[in-house]
Design an enzyme around this catalytic site. Sequence first.
Site, PDB file in Angstrom:
ATOM      1  N   ASP A  47      -1.292  -0.858   6.038  1.00 27.45           N
ATOM      2  CA  ASP A  47      -1.564  -0.358   7.382  1.00 27.45           C
ATOM      3  C   ASP A  47      -3.036  -0.084   7.647  1.00 27.45           C
ATOM      4  OD1 ASP A  47      -1.791   1.912   5.709  1.00 27.45           O
ATOM      5  OD2 ASP A  47      -1.432   3.225   7.421  1.00 27.45           O
TER       6      ASP A  47
ATOM      7  N   ARG B 216      -5.806   3.732  -8.106  1.00 30.47           N
ATOM      8  CA  ARG B 216      -7.268   3.759  -7.984  1.00 30.47           C
ATOM      9  C   ARG B 216      -7.852   2.352  -7.856  1.00 30.47           C
ATOM     10  NH1 ARG B 216      -8.864   8.711  -6.362  1.00 30.47           N
ATOM     11  NH2 ARG B 216      -8.893  10.293  -7.981  1.00 30.47           N
TER      12      ARG B 216
ATOM     13  N   ASP C 207       0.862  -1.172   0.000  1.00 31.86           N
ATOM     14  CA  ASP C 207       0.000   0.000   0.000  1.00 31.86           C
ATOM     15  C   ASP C 207       0.907   1.232   0.000  1.00 31.86           C
ATOM     16  OD1 ASP C 207      -2.287   1.629   0.305  1.00 31.86           O
ATOM     17  OD2 ASP C 207      -1.970   1.693   2.466  1.00 31.86           O
TER      18      ASP C 207
END
Length: 1317
Positions: free
Chosen positions: A838, A812, A390
Amino acid sequence: MFRKRPPPEEERRVRANDREYNEKFQYASNCIMTSKYNIITFLAVNLFEQFQEVANTYFLFLLILQLIPQISSLSWFTTIVPLVLVLSITAVKDATDDYFRHKSDNQVNNRQSQVLIGGILQKEKWMNVRVGDIIKLENNQFVAADLLLLSSSEPHSLCYIETAELDGETNMKVRQSLSVTSELGYPNNLAQFDGEVVCEPPNNKLDRFCGTLYWKDCKYPLSNQNMLLRGCVLRNTESCYGLVIFAGPDTKLMQNSGRTKFKRTSIDRLMNTLVLWIFGFLVCMGVILAIGNAVWEKEVGALFQSFLPWDHPVDNFLFSAFLSFWSYVIILNTVVPISLYVSVEVIRLGHSYFINWDRRMFCSRSNTAAEARTTTLNEELGQVEYIFSDKTGTLTQNIMTFNKCSINGHTYGEVMNILEAQQKRVQPLDFSAWNPLADRDFCFYDQSLLEAVMVGEPAVHEFFRVLSLCHTVMSDEKSEGELLYKAQSPDEGALVTAARNFGFVFRSRTPGTVTTQELGKAVTYTLLAILDFNNIRKRMSVIVRNPEGRIRLYCKGADTVLFERLHSCNHELMNITSDHLNEYAGDGLRTLAVAYRDLSEEQWEEWSEHFRGADKATDCRDDRLAAAYEEIEQDMMLLGATAIEDKLQEGVPETIAILSLANIKIWVLTGDKQETAVNIGYSCKMLTDDMTEIFFVNGHTVQSVREELRKARERMLESTRTRDGGKEAEAQGWGGACAFGNGCGGGGAANWMPDERKCPPSQVPRPSLLESISGEFALIISGHSLAHALEADMEREFLETACACRAVICCRVTPLQKALVVELVKRHKKAVTLAIGDGANDVSMIKTAHIGVGISGQEGIQAVLASDYSFSQFRFLQRLLLVHGRWSYLRMCRFLCYFFYKNFAFTMVHFWFGFFCGFSAQTVYDQYFITLYNIVYTSLPVLAMGIFDQDVPEQRSLEYPKLYEPGQLNLLFNKREFFICIAQGIYTSVVLFFIPYGVLSHATQSNGVPLADYQTFAVTTATALVIVVSVQIALDTGYWTAINHFFIWGSLGTYFTILFTMHSSILFNIFPKQFHFLGSAHNTLGQPVVWLTIALATVICIAPVLAFRFLKLDLKPQLSDTVRYTQLVLQKKRKPGGRAGRGVGGAGVASGSALGRLGRGGSRRSGYAFAHQEGFGELITSGKNMRLSSLGLASFASRHSSSWIDTLRRKKHANSPGAQNTPPTGEDSTASSQAPPLSTSSLAAGEAEQKSNEPVPAHSPDDIALSVIRCPEREVGECSAATVQEAPFVWKGTGARISGANSPGPPPIAEETSSGE
């Protein structure tokens, strides 16, 4: 416990204060039970679970066979002792875990709660609370069950809660009861309440609730804003009352505590396969020996029938062979030792503790240590090939600061960034001089924006008014002027804080009002409606009425969404603002557009009717609300845009660079806008200006996505042809592989398959050739394009294209798409994957990957709870993989190799003995030795090696990332290595049987008595076996500790102690029937010929191993061998003359630390990002471009020759004789510093060949030096990317002797004098 499970609910009906009615539905009580056992069921249930393991069932089967006297020649305790030991250890571990679960359950179930019973509040334990009860909560109390809030002591029946146990967020959230129940604030009134709630059945959706309250012939819609969930804590609220809707296991907290999918390592799967193979080998040996028994009994045994008849019920040689087969299955079962499984678990547990205890993975700022949340995946950390990360909160800090803004076409904040301001000692603006409520930690450097506020520019005032009103922040003002904002996302907190410092201070809110202080004047706005955020809308709005009575809608959201809803008169301003947004995104900032709309009283009244109708709808409520929001959010007037900075975490670029050197590919999967993610990619060093090309895939249709992927492959092919002209034929073959079976390139489904008429069989192109030319390419794909690329007919094409690139960024993407990308790589690449994140939106990705890593950051702990490993900083990942992961893999592989070796060496002696004992299933060793061999004599040394061993120190593991590659290629333990271990074990068994057999058959004692008796042979063979395997593990141990010494030599001492004790007169006098060989050990080991036999067997077993390892080290050293040898050279160099002088190493670090931010020109990009929970959460996701120099990062690519050692060897052979005779000069150091560098990641094949013919001055072995990566004045693992890259592996001593009879180890390599030493 045995109550019949009720049928699944379709809807839930709950009537207040009516237990009799609610009990008809058999709803769960509020008692929770996370434990698995109780005192009565523990033994039966635990044994049932353990015997579901195939190995345990197998040994139970052997135990049953041993109880049959006609079959077993071994006592039953040889199997039952290790079996009971393993079962007991596992049972104790399970019981301990369950005890703590019981303890936790009892603590929670016995908490006290106030329940309204018969109109009176009574104290009840949580376990006695039932669905339909009304309970009272007081400040700072935990919520006992999922409650419908009925009333509160606060104005407007507001209630404040903290949800840390649910989602890890410590910020307060607000809940409100229905207005019709808010008046029921006293027990007497609540006791008369008989409303009925009809709602959805129990589920795990924390942010959604849909129901209806029926009371007094009216119905009222219920939403999540009316609910208090179990696990929340009541804050800043004196008291409240709630109706229990879900209790115990039906609560959303318990519904979310389901078990994580069990993960197994590749070594586990391989081990299961090998155990089946070993079992097949055991059966084959049993069949061979059984056939031998049948032949012997028929041809020879028949001659002994008169005085040695068959035992009952054996009546023929075939039945004797049948029984012999099972006897040998029992005797030879130790090739699959039961202690293998418990040893593996002990080793993994030790590795997990090493991770937990690693102080270099401890973050003092957050007081968070690394945690291994599972013990089953440690060795897989050493085999990772793909990392899926991420961005926000993982690569970045998720701590937002207001950086720039655009208001009415003017941009503010362009003066300089914070880093430049600090360097030039420019002070930030002082807001406190005119604004006593300003936040002193807020930094802004552009004086012009403050001046615009003070002179009263209307657009600027309205801009900050939007920021102070359009949000969901809660304010806590404990004393006058001390404001503490509780924001649901760092973005909102940053925006409200910015408005606060520029004079528009948000003070407080109620359900119907928002109070601000605008330039010192208190203003209260009537809050008419909140148009909430969700991931589809990508915006939020509020409708307020100011004190003058004017109604206005304020909106903030993604520029792509907001610009579509602007009034046509905003066209010019929109273009200017778009340019500013592109510039902000180019700096990696998170952007947000701001607009407003004036509403007339008639417009508001008309729309509010639609809104109330949609809000009260019981079906399709969300869709109706979305339509109502869409209706009012039109024809807005643009005010400007905000830009927030989300800084990179410390050490992210260096970590990515080092992991790239280890041939680990990193893919970023983010919800950010494409341009923002690209700029973070540059900041992280994933993308560099040296890349050949970056491909963007933005197609909105299947065909357009396919076409863009095809063009990307064609460009790769073209670049490859240009760069590697000599390999054009191979590239031509790859061209066919570019078109996969989905119509790409205009071909049919088989286009990508080669035409054998065009390509000879030896040149058949393979899709893997895509990876063989990977290097300076990157792929950026958007979420809508990824949706098409993940379709079944295109996923393979997308995967092969992406894997040919050095960097992949998916923008996206939804949480589901993250999981699908990980699953795609898992399914087709057969590579070990690691996902790190996270936030709650990363949970699916973390659970899907082979290894999930959670970062404890700003977005709660849901990712941590779902992960296998957790820590607080992304930079710790390099240590987790390159140190702990590599060591765990190395230790487990060495453990398994030695374990199989020692057990085959032990067991196969019985096989050879079968040919000399008439295939009678007689054992060579006595039964006590067989019992103790695996659990006493050889267990601890191999455990010590499996827990503590290491090939190179941790510093070298980080300095030479290429050391990680053997794990990715699975080189240290595979089927080939397994068969080598088995072959060595069989060879050892042959030596251990035939050497003593041959010597002792003709040997005599000093008094002339022959030594050829069974017990002398057994003691000699057993002693030789223990000595040989002890010497072997001493050779296998690469890192000696006091524990290794104690276990290895202690095990030998234990063997001799037990041996002499079992043959002593003491045990014989106590157990004369069990220990009949009195004095055999003393008599046997007192003979010199026996010790000579043992020594001869040991030498014959060990000498080939030593010779093979010496030759392999000399002729084909591994990188770890060379690194170890280099370390010895450095230590020898350091001893005589102390520390070497300051050299290139220090300069390399200096240059790395001196690197500053470099601006990057080129395209201007918009950069908005949304990764938001519904109603709250993050607003936007991006980060500032803090690029270090791209200093040679092209060599970080995985394109390389077979190994750097081979490259060095080729250069050595290519040296001319003239070069070797060149005497060293004083300019050697200068010349070497100008030599072409060879990074630890290895050199490209073409470059290696180009440099191989250059003459290099020769040096004596004493002059040879190695340049290695040094990190002076830093902790291990904090080398910068520049340091890693600039450490030149200069091979200066190519004229020196490389191999030969006198060479003690791997080729000597040039040593660099470095300040790091």
